[in-house]
Write an enzyme that holds these catalytic residues in place. Structure first.
Site, short mmCIF file in Angstrom:
data_model
loop_
_atom_site.label_atom_id
_atom_site.label_comp_id
_atom_site.label_asym_id
_atom_site.label_seq_id
_atom_site.Cartn_x
_atom_site.Cartn_y
_atom_site.Cartn_z
N HIS A 226 0.80 -1.21 0.00
CA HIS A 226 0.00 0.00 0.00
C HIS A 226 0.84 1.27 0.00
CE1 HIS A 226 -3.37 -2.69 1.13
NE2 HIS A 226 -4.12 -1.73 0.60
N GLY A 227 2.02 1.24 0.55
CA GLY A 227 2.81 2.45 0.55
C GLY A 227 4.16 2.28 1.20
#
Length: 490
Positions: free
Chosen positions: A341-342
């Site tokens: 996700h990041g």
């Protein structure tokens, strides 16, 4: 006048970094209305259909991410060549493994460079107390989604689950299919490739069902998510600057916003694909009804959670190597999900906490199974699950770790119901939209199945009226600019 017209056409068809092409924008629907008649013309001519859709998908990606479309094209060429090389007669196991290694190194290496290079360099810089200047990197839109599709395809070909596509066009169609390209659902080759070869023409029922899903997605994204985001953004832009009650409303608001935003995109993607005669897998199944974290991940972002299960959790050993190893495998799998996700420690923490939560739920099953299956217990289980999920969404949304802590701290240190009435008086529409999505989520699945069936049966005049009402709502509630989908950044 001609020069002015040509200039406007040039602006319309060229990439604008400040205004990427979105499903919720008028530009996309104008292009889609031009796309569909030609698509219908080519649909039963396999070669022409493949060329046309691949060309449109690559152009769509160009409008989303500029010249990074070259990177997508290069990935598709490398994957196809290596997948064909793996199945040539006489190839040894070692040769086939080298093909997999090369493909994974290219795909994951590109993803790692654009998404994680600065993250690792920042942390290395902190360890050596250096004077690091971040690399000027722009993350290609949707790279995490199509990279996971690339990885699963190569692994599935290696393991014999799917046959490699006969032509590059077929593989490019699979990898760049524009409805799912930039924000999923993550498409699996064994599910999607047979549909390309079948050349199925959408039925009347599928077209209307696709239209229903598109309308539903537009309501979720452009009406509800974008409007309630305006208040949520205030809370997260000034962490700790609001009362505990207002911060709590922002946390609950973002919990609903991210669901409406992402599931709305998925609904539109699935609906557009269905109108084209293709079926994409369900990506959300009312996740906020879940009574435990395991159930939540079976209902939330289903294409990602199933991908992580099949390509991370099971290869690690799954639940086959003892209880302790099962917990570790769950934890590691969610860590990977968090990093997907990041590139920030807050995403690592988010994934780690979900992994720990899944391990705790698995460990507590013998005890929980002995408790009575009554309404109060189910309500308590739901409340505990949703509180855990909502609290972790704070780390997902806030800009930094410190901002996350500040928002959560205000709920516990400065909470007073005295702020409730002033809040309600000034945020009436926000509360109405929140109630709409909460009630809609709480309704049984049978209700929504019945609503979809009713929409399909209604005369075209009723469908047109519903469409006009939705468009008017979008116009009335829209912000100054079209808001990008949250998952575009992944």
């Amino acid at each position: 006048m001609t020069d002015s017209l040509l200039s406007k056409i040039g602006e319309f068809i060229s990439y604008d970094a400040s205004s990427p092409l979105l499903f919720s924008s008028g530009t996309f629907w104008a292009l889609f209305l031009l796309f569909m008649p030609l698509y219908a013309l080519f649909r039963r001519r396999m070669g022409q259909m493949l060329i046309f859709v691949v060309a449109f998908s690559l152009y769509f990606y160009y409008k989303c991410s500029g010249m990074f479309v070259v990177l997508l094209g290069a990935t598709s060429v490398a994957d196809w060549i290596l997948s064909r090389a793996m199945v040539r007669p006489g190839r040894t196991v070692a040769y086939r493994r080298w093909c997999v290694a090369i493909s994974l190194s290219l795909s994951l290496g590109i993803l790692g460079y654009f998404k994680y290079a600065n993250f690792f360099l920042w942390n290395l810089n902190a360890l050596v107390s250096g004077n690091f200047q971040p690399l000027e990197l722009v993350l290609p839109v949707g790279i995490s989604f199509y990279t996971f599709q690339s990885v699963s395809y190569i692994i599935d070909v290696y393991k014999g689950r799917v046959n490699p596509t006969r032509t590059w066009l077929e593989y490019a169609f699979f990898l760049s299919f524009f409805p799912a390209l930039v924000a999923g659902p993550i498409v699996r080759a064994d599910y999607f490739l047979p549909q390309i070869r079948k050349c199925h023409h959408a039925t009347r029922f599928e077209i209307y069902m696709g239209l229903w899903l598109i309308i539903l997605g537009v309501v979720k994204k452009a009406v509800i998510a974008d409007y309630i985001a305006q208040y949520n953004d205030l809370i997260f832009q000034t962490p700790g600057g609001y009362s505990g009650f207002e911060s709590l409303m922002g946390i609950i608001g973002y919990t609903m916003q991210i669901y409406c935003d992402f599931s709305g995109y998925s609904d539109m993607a699935i609906g557009i694909a269905l109108i084209m005669g293709f079926k994409l897998a369900q990506n959300f199944n009312f996740p906020y009804k879940s009574q435990n974290l395991t159930e939540f991940w079976r209902r939330w972002h289903i294409s990602l959670s199933s991908w992580l299960r099949d390509y991370v959790y099971i290869p690690l050993g799954g639940s086959r190597k003892g209880r302790a190893r099962t917990y570790i495998n769950s934890f590691v799998t969610m860590l990977v999900g968090g990093l997907w996700h990041g590139a920030a420690w807050k995403f690592v923490f988010w994934g780690a906490m979900h992994g720990a939560g899944l391990a705790v739920h698995k460990a507590s099953r013998p005890f929980v199974s002995q408790l009575p299956d009554t309404w109060p217990f189910r309500a308590l289980s739901w409340l505990a699950t949703m509180s855990f999920v909502a609290a972790l969404w704070v780390f997902f949304r806030a800009d930094t770790w410190q901002d996350s802590v500040a928002v959560l701290s205000s709920v516990f240190t400065d909470f007073s119901l005295a702020h409730a009435l002033p809040f309600a008086a000034s945020r009436i529409l926000w509360l109405i939209l929140m109630c709409v999505i909460i009630v809609a989520h709480a309704l049984p699945s049978a209700f929504w199945n019945g609503a979809a069936a009713w929409f399909v049966r209604t005369p075209w005049v009723v469908k047109l009226l519903i469409f006009i009402i939705v468009v008017q709502l979008v116009i009335e509630l829209r912000s100054e600019s079209v808001q990008p989908f949250i998952y575009f950044q992944f």
